[in-house]
Design an enzyme around this catalytic site. Structure first.
Site, PDB file in Angstrom:
ATOM      1  N   TRP A  99       1.005  -1.237  -0.036  1.00 14.31           N
ATOM      2  CA  TRP A  99      -0.020  -0.059  -0.074  1.00 14.31           C
ATOM      3  C   TRP A  99       0.809   1.406   0.046  1.00 14.31           C
ATOM      4  O   TRP A  99       0.574   2.115  -0.555  1.00 14.31           O
ATOM      5  CB  TRP A  99      -0.972  -0.103   1.271  1.00 14.31           C
ATOM      6  CG  TRP A  99      -1.846  -1.163   1.031  1.00 14.31           C
ATOM      7  CD1 TRP A  99      -1.754  -2.155   2.041  1.00 14.31           C
ATOM      8  CD2 TRP A  99      -2.680  -1.635   0.274  1.00 14.31           C
ATOM      9  NE1 TRP A  99      -2.611  -3.209   1.555  1.00 14.31           N
ATOM     10  CE2 TRP A  99      -3.329  -2.841   0.505  1.00 14.31           C
ATOM     11  CE3 TRP A  99      -3.120  -1.025  -0.878  1.00 14.31           C
ATOM     12  CZ2 TRP A  99      -4.297  -3.478  -0.178  1.00 14.31           C
ATOM     13  CZ3 TRP A  99      -4.006  -1.622  -1.802  1.00 14.31           C
ATOM     14  CH2 TRP A  99      -4.707  -2.796  -1.360  1.00 14.31           C
ATOM     15  N   ASP A 166      -1.077   6.744   6.709  1.00 12.76           N
ATOM     16  CA  ASP A 166      -2.158   5.593   6.385  1.00 12.76           C
ATOM     17  C   ASP A 166      -2.447   4.738   7.436  1.00 12.76           C
ATOM     18  O   ASP A 166      -1.407   3.898   7.664  1.00 12.76           O
ATOM     19  CB  ASP A 166      -1.985   4.886   4.877  1.00 12.76           C
ATOM     20  CG  ASP A 166      -2.869   3.799   4.627  1.00 12.76           C
ATOM     21  OD1 ASP A 166      -3.898   3.535   5.419  1.00 12.76           O
ATOM     22  OD2 ASP A 166      -2.929   3.084   3.526  1.00 12.76           O
ATOM     23  N   LYS A 190     -11.505  -2.169   8.522  1.00 13.82           N
ATOM     24  CA  LYS A 190     -10.542  -3.046   9.249  1.00 13.82           C
ATOM     25  C   LYS A 190     -10.695  -2.874  10.969  1.00 13.82           C
ATOM     26  O   LYS A 190     -10.491  -3.950  11.499  1.00 13.82           O
ATOM     27  CB  LYS A 190      -8.880  -2.796   8.827  1.00 13.82           C
ATOM     28  CG  LYS A 190      -8.814  -3.041   7.314  1.00 13.82           C
ATOM     29  CD  LYS A 190      -7.623  -2.642   6.918  1.00 13.82           C
ATOM     30  CE  LYS A 190      -7.305  -3.060   5.478  1.00 13.82           C
ATOM     31  NZ  LYS A 190      -7.098  -4.275   4.735  1.00 13.82           N
TER      32      LYS A 190
END
Length: 355
Positions: A99, A166, A190
């Site tokens: 990511w 992030d 999540k």
């Protein structure tokens, strides 16, 4: 048979939150209409958005000068929205996994991107430590928890410039010094809500400094001015996020979530380290509390599929590793009960005894 959810995302939610969301989808707050069909600008829904923002500020102790947004598009949309708003000349990125690499790719469309360090050559098995962030960078981007590879920064790094993070998979699992950051963002599916909403914590003073014209929908100021309601927000996921935040507060807040995270992860890592057929994949000091990754010991690789089948038969859901790396992954987010971790460990030990 009792099932335990170890999926990396969409992932486990507190049972009470699932129940509250289901009830609201049938009849929201006793008004005779479903949460799924009411106006986002209605008198009934407006307090939901306001409370979700207020709880995020309270639980993370967000200082003055920041706004909390709840938007659509997922964290991947933020990969380009962030440089659109912040990158004028140069940005620094720490490459710790898939990511982070994707975020870097998008940022390169807007200006110079400096990769200050990377653990790619070693399979992203650790968080780089010895690096220098350029003092003239517009921001420094990190991915605090790497769900695919199982590494985590359980600290706020020092930087000569504001950080962008992030925090999709470890938000609200530990205290954060928000004042160090220009932006904290993440997909909520999540550790906060169901799929469909993205949270963005943005520092007001970080905006308005780029010379480019920013499209309306990707300008953070658009959404700040309208309280996340410039266009229709993902109403149901926002409600679920609000209820999850209520649950976290009721359970003792972020510090209690951190205590539980350490307890769960330590228990599972100890079981892996003492096993003769399983082994961890990450350097000990960088092991994630959220996503525990492990594989078969050398010589036992042929047991990977049989173990997955055995674990499934015992009610362990989602323990298969990411398709890009294989092996196993147990996601231990805030809603994961200690009971689930113990059940997984018992499953691993029973399988080991049989083999």
């Amino acid at each position: 048979m009792k099932k335990y959810n170890f999926n990396a995302g969409p992932s486990i939610l507190p049972p009470v939150v699932i129940k509250q969301t289901a009830e609201a989808c049938l009849d929201f707050d006793g008004i005779g209409l479903s949460l799924m069909e009411i106006s986002h600008r209605s008198a009934e829904f407006k307090p939901v958005m306001e409370k979700a923002e207020a709880l995020m500020k309270e639980l993370l102790e967000i200082p003055e000068g920041y706004h909390v947004l709840f938007l659509g598009g997922g964290a991947s949309t933020q990969f380009y929205t962030i440089p659109y708003n912040l990158l004028e000349h140069k940005a620094a990125y720490l490459n710790t996994g898939t990511w982070a690499k994707k975020a870097m790719k998008e940022a390169k469309l807007f200006g110079e991107v400096v990769e200050v360090a990377s653990s790619a050559a070693d399979g992203y098995t650790y968080i780089p430590k010895d690096y220098k962030v350029p003092a003239d960078a517009d921001y420094f981007h990190i991915t605090s928890n790497n769900t695919i590879f199982g590494t985590e920064m359980r600290y706020d790094p020092d930087s000569p410039v504001d950080i962008v993070a992030d925090m999709s998979s470890d938000i609200l699992s530990r205290p954060v010094d928000v004042s160090k950051y220009s932006i904290i963002y993440g997909g909520a599916q999540k550790n906060l809500s169901m799929a469909g909403v993205t949270f963005v914590i943005v520092k007001d003073s970080a905006l308005g400094h780029v010379s480019r014209q920013i499209p309306t929908m990707v300008d953070y100021r658009t959404h700040i001015d309208k309280g996340s309601m410039f266009n229709t927000p993902p109403v149901v996921p926002v409600y679920t996020a609000m209820k999850t935040l209520e649950w976290i507060k009721g359970e003792g807040g972020v510090k209690e979530m951190e205590r539980r995270a350490k307890e769960r992860a330590t228990l599972l890592y100890d079981a892996i380290d003492s096993s003769r057929i399983f082994r961890g994949t990450v350097k000990a000091e960088d092991r994630s509390y959220m996503n525990v990754c492990f594989v078969m010991q050398e010589g036992y690789e042929e047991l990977e599929k049989p173990f997955l089948e055995f674990a499934t038969s015992r009610g362990m859901v989602g323990v298969k590793g990411h398709r890009s790396v294989g092996g196993f992954r147990a996601s231990l987010y805030n809603a994961q009960p200690l009971e689930g971790v113990k059940a997984l460990i018992e499953t691993m030990q029973d399988f080991e005894k049989a083999h």
